[in-house]
Design an enzyme around this catalytic site. Structure first.
Site, PDB file in Angstrom:
ATOM      1  CG  ASP A 164      -2.086   0.624   1.149  1.00  0.00           C
ATOM      2  OD1 ASP A 164      -2.607   1.552  -0.095  1.00  0.00           O
ATOM      3  OD2 ASP A 164      -3.176   0.279   1.909  1.00  0.00           O
TER       4      ASP A 164
ATOM      5  CD  GLU B 242       0.226   6.508  -3.151  1.00  0.00           C
ATOM      6  OE1 GLU B 242      -0.435   6.819  -2.094  1.00  0.00           O
ATOM      7  OE2 GLU B 242       0.433   5.114  -3.550  1.00  0.00           O
TER       8      GLU B 242
ATOM      9  CG  ASP C 292      -7.640   4.281  -0.635  1.00  0.00           C
ATOM     10  OD1 ASP C 292      -7.574   3.050  -1.049  1.00  0.00           O
ATOM     11  OD2 ASP C 292      -6.808   4.911   0.080  1.00  0.00           O
TER      12      ASP C 292
END
Length: 810
Positions: free
Chosen positions: A399, A402, A472
Site C-alpha cells: 500500500d 506512490e 481508494d
C-alpha cells in the site's frame, strides 16, 4: 541487491568534423550529430525501437535508466544525407532528421508519416543545489489520431487527446509517461520527475521539471500488440503469476483480529462459495507508532503462525498489508534512521491515534523510507522476511507505494535520496519499492511465485509480478464508469495487471442508509463485481460497508445469487484466464483490450470507453449505469463530517425488483460475427444492438472464430485437476488457442517445465484439430477428456493422451 538497470554513458561532444560533407557520426547502434546548440543521438534498441537523446552543447549526458533494462543493439540500417536532412532507414522505418534544428520525422519506408517532432526546450534549473535543466519535447499528431496510455487516469477518457495533466504519483492516479497511437507506434518519455503531459490540436508534449537532457524511445509495433510487446522488450517481460491469484479475493478495511480473519474463510467454505485469497489490512502490527512493523505484534493476533496455517488448511491464501513508511517504534525505523534512509515529508498516518480527523496533538512520527537506496531495500526485506514471509504469508499488499505525500510543500521535493533529489526521481518510487520486494523474494526462494498487489506503478513495473489497483476511489456510478478506461489505458502502457476495489473504497453515506442491505449500494456493488470478474484480479474491498457475500443476504436472494453466479463464472474461466496469462508472459499480449486494439480499422471503437475484450475472445460490456435505483452523486469522501445530517438519505428505494428485465445498448465491432455468451445467439458486427439484462446478467459476447476452455466447478483454484475440460468452439473463421498448464505456483516453468495443448479450428472443413501436446512437467495430466461444444448445441467428447487428433463436425 541491485535493481537491474541499463547504464548508458554518453561522451560529451560539441560538434562533428565534416568528413565527406557528412554532418553526423555513424556508430554501431545509430548516429550522433550537433544541431542548433545541442547534441543529438539516435540509438537503436531493436530494429523498430529507437532512443533519442538531446542535450545542450558543451554538456555531458550520463543516464542510469530505472525503467529500461535492454541495451542498445547493433542492427542493419542505412544512412544518407542531402540538403541538411539525414535519412536513416531500416526495413520498417524511415527517419528524416533535420541537421539544422534536430527535428526528427518518423515515417514508413513508403513515406507515410507516423509522427513528427516539432520544438524542444532546455531551461536552466537549480535542483536542490544541482545545476540542471527543465526539458520539453513537442510532437505533432494528426488531427483525429487517437492515443492511449499515460497510466491509470480517473478522467473517464479512452483516447487521451486534449488531455492536460500534471504527472506526479498520487493515491488514485498512477502515471506512466508513455502513450501509443492507433497508427501502431508508441512514445516512452524516460523521465522520473514531475511531468506535464499536454495535448492540443497544435502539439503533444512532455515537459519535465528535471532532466540533464531529453531522453525518449520511439517504438514501432505496427499494431497495439506490437507496441505493448516492444515496450515490454524494452522495460521487462511479465512473469507468470500463481493460478490461485486469478480466483476470488475477499478483503475489507479491516479485519481486526485473527479469529475474524479466519472466520471469513470458514464462512465461504461453509457456504460453498469459491474463495482463494483473503487480505489482512493494516494494524496487525498494533498502534500507529509501530506502523508497518511487519510483525504480528498486536495482541489481537496472538498466534499468527497458527492463523496462517488455519487459512492454508482451508485451501486459501493470505496477503498482508505492508507500506513504504515506518513508525518510530519499529526496528526498521531505528536502523534506517541511523543511516539517513528516511524522508522528512508528511505521510499517512499523521497521528499516533487511530481517529478521524487526525489528532495532531499526537503526531505519529511515521516517515517514508528511501526505496532508491539498495541498502534500504535490503533492510526492508530483512524484516519482512523474518517477521512475515517466514511464517508462510503468500503475497504482499504493498500500500501507499506512490508514496502518500500529505500537506505537500515545494521544498519537499528537494529531499535528498540515494539517486539525487526526490524531485528528480519522484515518479519512479513505486517501481523501486515494488522491485525491491520482488527481487529479494526471488533470491530467497523459487518455490513460491511472487505476487504483489500495489497502489502505484511506473514504466517497467510489469516485470515485478505486480497487479496495480486504482486506489481508494469512491463508491459511485461515476467512479465505476471511470475504472473501465483507466484499466484499459494502463494496460496499453505495457502493464497488463489491473484491478479496482469492487464496490469502491469509500462507501460513505451508503453506510448510514443500510449498507449492504441498501438496494442502491447492492445494485452498484453487483455491477462493479460483474466488471471485476473480467479484470486480471477479482478483489472485493472497501471501508464503511462490509463486502462479504453473506452480508448481502442468503442463497436464494437475488443479490446474493448474482454475486455467487459471477464468482462461479470466474472460476469456470480459469483455464481460459491462465492460458491468456501465458500469452501475456510469453508473447507480450494483454488481458484487458480496448476494442481499438483488435479492431483499429473500425473508427467507432477508437474512443469507446465502456466495452473491451478480456483476452482476445470475450467482449465485455459491463452495466455502468443504475437501472433499478436512483443514480445520484453521494458523498463518499474520507473527509466527510459524519456528525452532519445526511442530506442524501432516500427511503424510496425499498421493494426493488432486481429480476425485472432492463435494456442496454451494445456495440459489436465490424469485421466479424459475435455470439451471445448466454444464449449462443449470433449477431453480425458493425452495429449497435440492444440486450435485455437483469441484475444477474451483463452483455457478454464471444468473437466468431474463438476457442474457450472452461473448467470444473470448484471451491478454490486447484481443488480439481483439469482432466475434464469443456472446450467451446465458436465458428466463423480459422482460429487457434493454446491451453497452457504448469505447476501453478513455482518458477519451474522458467526452466521449460510446462505443457501447451494447441487447438485449431478449420472453418472450411469444420474440423477441430487437437495437436500433439508440447512439453512436460511433474504431475502433468497424462490422459484426459475434452467435451467439445458448438453454439448450435452439437457436442462431442474425445479422450486425449497427448497425440494429435482430428474431430469433424460436418
Amino acid at each position: 541487491m541491485n535493481i537491474k538497470t541499463s547504464i548508458i554513458t554518453v561522451i560529451m561532444f560539441s560538434g562533428m568534423v565534416n568528413v565527406s560533407a557528412q554532418s553526423y557520426q555513424k556508430t554501431d547502434s545509430g548516429l550522433k550529430f550537433f544541431a542548433d546548440h545541442m547534441n543529438v543521438e539516435v540509438k537503436f534498441y531493436g530494429e523498430n525501437t529507437i532512443r533519442v537523446i538531446k542535450y545542450p552543447a558543451g554538456k555531458s549526458f550520463v543516464k542510469n535508466s530505472l525503467s529500461v533494462i535492454k541495451q542498445e543493439q547493433k542492427i542493419r540500417f542505412s544512412v544518407s544525407e542531402k540538403n541538411n536532412v539525414i535519412s536513416l532507414k531500416t526495413n520498417d522505418l524511415l527517419l528524416s532528421i533535420n541537421t539544422k534544428n534536430g527535428v526528427i520525422t518518423y515515417a514508413l519506408p513508403s513515406g507515410k508519416e507516423l509522427l513528427k517532432e516539432t520544438a524542444n526546450d532546455f531551461k536552466p534549473f537549480n535542483d536542490a543545489g544541482t545545476q540542471t535543466y527543465s526539458v520539453r519535447q513537442d510532437f505533432q499528431l494528426e488531427k483525429d489520431e487517437p492515443i492511449y496510455g499515460l497510466g491509470i487516469l480517473q478522467n473517464e477518457k479512452m483516447s487521451q487527446r486534449n488531455t492536460d495533466v500534471k504527472m506526479i504519483q498520487n493515491n488514485t492516479w498512477d502515471f506512466v509517461p508513455f502513450f501509443q497511437s492507433v497508427k501502431g507506434y508508441g512514445i516512452f518519455w524516460d523521465n522520473y520527475s514531475p511531468t506535464q503531459f499536454t495535448d492540443t490540436p497544435q502539439k503533444t508534449s512532455f515537459s519535465s521539471e528535471v532532466g540533464d537532457g531529453i531522453d525518449y524511445y520511439f517504438i514501432y509495433g505496427k499494431n497495439a500488440d506490437g507496441v505493448v510487446a516492444g515496450m515490454r522488450d524494452l522495460t521487462g517481460n511479465v512473469p507468470m503469476l500463481p493460478l490461485w491469484t486469478y480466483g476470488y479475493w475477499q478483503s475489507k478495511e479491516r479485519y481486526k483480529n485473527q479469529d475474524e480473519l479466519t472466520e471469513v474463510v470458514k464462512k465461504y467454505r461453509d457456504l460453498k462459495v469459491p474463495l482463494d485469497g483473503i487480505i489482512q489490512d493494516w494494524q496487525y502490527w498494533g498502534n500507529n507508532y509501530q506502523w508497518n512493523a511487519m510483525d504480528f505484534i498486536s495482541p489481537d493476533y496472538p498466534d499468527a503462525k497458527k492463523m496462517i496455517q488455519d487459512i492454508h488448511d482451508m485451501n486459501a491464501h493470505l496477503s498482508v498489508s505492508i507500506w513504504s513508511s515506518f513508525g518510530p517504534m519499529t526496528r526498521q525505523y531505528r536502523e534506517m534512521d541511523s543511516k539517513g534512509m528516511l524522508f522528512n515529508i508528511s505521510t499517512w498516518p499523521e497521528s499516533g491515534r487511530d481517529v478521524w480527523p487526525p489528532d495532531m496533538n499526537y503526531p505519529s512520527g511515521v516517515r517514508v523510507y528511501d526505496a532508491y537506496n539498495p541498502e534500504a531495500r535490503n533492510i526492508y526485506w530483512k524484516y519482512l522476511n523474518k517477521g512475515v514471509f517466514s511464517l508462510g504469508v503468500d503475497s504482499w499488499w504493498m500500500d501507499s507505494t506512490e508514496p502518500d505525500h500529505l500537506s505537500q510543500k515545494a521544498e519537499d521535493l528537494d529531499t535528498k535520496t540515494y539517486l539525487g533529489s526526490f524531485r528528480k526521481v519522484r515518479n519512479a518510487y513505486p517501481l523501486m519499492t515494488v522491485g525491491g520486494v520482488y527481487d529479494h523474494q526471488r533470491e530467497t526462494t523459487s518455490d513460491k511465485r511472487v505476487f504483489i498487489l500495489t497502489r502505484s506503478a511506473f514504466a517497467g513495473q510489469q516485470r515485478y509480478a505486480a497487479n496495480t489497483w486504482s486506489g481508494d476511489v469512491n463508491s459511485s456510478w461515476e467512479t465505476l464508469r471511470k475504472q473501465v478506461p483507466a484499466g484499459l489505458n494502463f494496460s496499453l502502457t505495457g502493464n497488463p495487471n489491473f484491478n479496482s476495489d469492487i464496490g469502491g473504497f469509500f462507501a460513505g453515506t451508503y453506510k448510514r442508509n443500510g449498507g449492504s442491505k441498501n438496494p442502491m449500494f447492492q445494485e452498484l456493488y453487483v455491477r462493479w463485481l460483474q466488471y471485476g470478474t473480467f479484470t486480471p484480479m477479482m478483489r472485493s474491498h472497501g471501508t464503511d460497508v462490509a463486502r462479504e457475500i453473506y452480508q448481502f443476504g442468503n442463497k436464494g436472494d437475488v443479490v446474493y445469487d448474482a454475486i455467487e453466479k459471477f464468482i462461479r463464472l470466474r472460476y469456470s474461466m480459469l483455464p481460459y484466464i491462465y492460458s491468456v496469462s501465458h500469452d501475456v508472459s510469453k508473447n507480450g499480449s494483454s488481458f484487458m483490450r480496448p476494442l481499438s486494439m483488435d479492431f483499429p480499422s473500425d473508427k467507432k471503437t477508437w474512443d469507446m470507453n465502456n466495452e473491451y475484450l478480456f483476452g482476445k475472445s470475450l467482449l465485455v460490456a459491463p452495466v455502468l449505469n443504475a437501472q433499478y435505483t436512483p443514480e445520484k452523486t453521494v458523498k463518499t469522501d474520507e473527509n466527510e463530517d459524519w456528525n452532519k445530517t445526511d442530506s442524501n438519505k432516500d427511503n424510496s428505494v425499498s421493494n426493488i425488483d432486481f429480476t425485472q428485465n432492463k435494456s442496454v445498448k451494445v456495440y459489436l465491432p465490424e469485421g466479424t460475427d459475435w455470439f451471445d455468451f448466454w444464449t449462443n445467439e449470433k449477431h453480425s458486427g458493425g452495429k449497435e444492438i440492444r440486450k435485455s439484462v437483469n441484475l444477474q446478467s451483463i452483455p457478454l459476447y464471444v468473437k466468431a472464430g474463438s476457442i474457450i476452455p472452461l473448467g470444473p466447478d470448484v471451491q478454490y483454484a486447484t481443488e480439481k485437476k483439469w482432466d475434464h475440460l469443456t472446450i467451446k468452439v465458436y465458428p466463423g473463421s480459422d482460429t487457434d488457442f493454446i491451453v497452457y498448464e504448469d505447476e501453478f505456483d513455482n518458477y519451474n516453468y522458467e526452466k521449460g517445465f510446462y505443457t501447451e495443448i494447441p487447438f485449431h479450428w478449420n472453418e472450411k472443413s469444420k474440423t477441430l484439430t487437437i495437436a500433439a501436446r508440447k512439453g512436460k512437467y511433474k504431475g502433468m495430466i497424462e490422459t484426459r477428456s475434452f467435451n467439445l461444444v458448438l453454439p448450435d448445441g452439437r457436442q462431442k467428447t474425445v479422450n486425449y493422451s497427448g497425440q494429435k487428433t482430428d474431430i469433424h463436425f460436418k
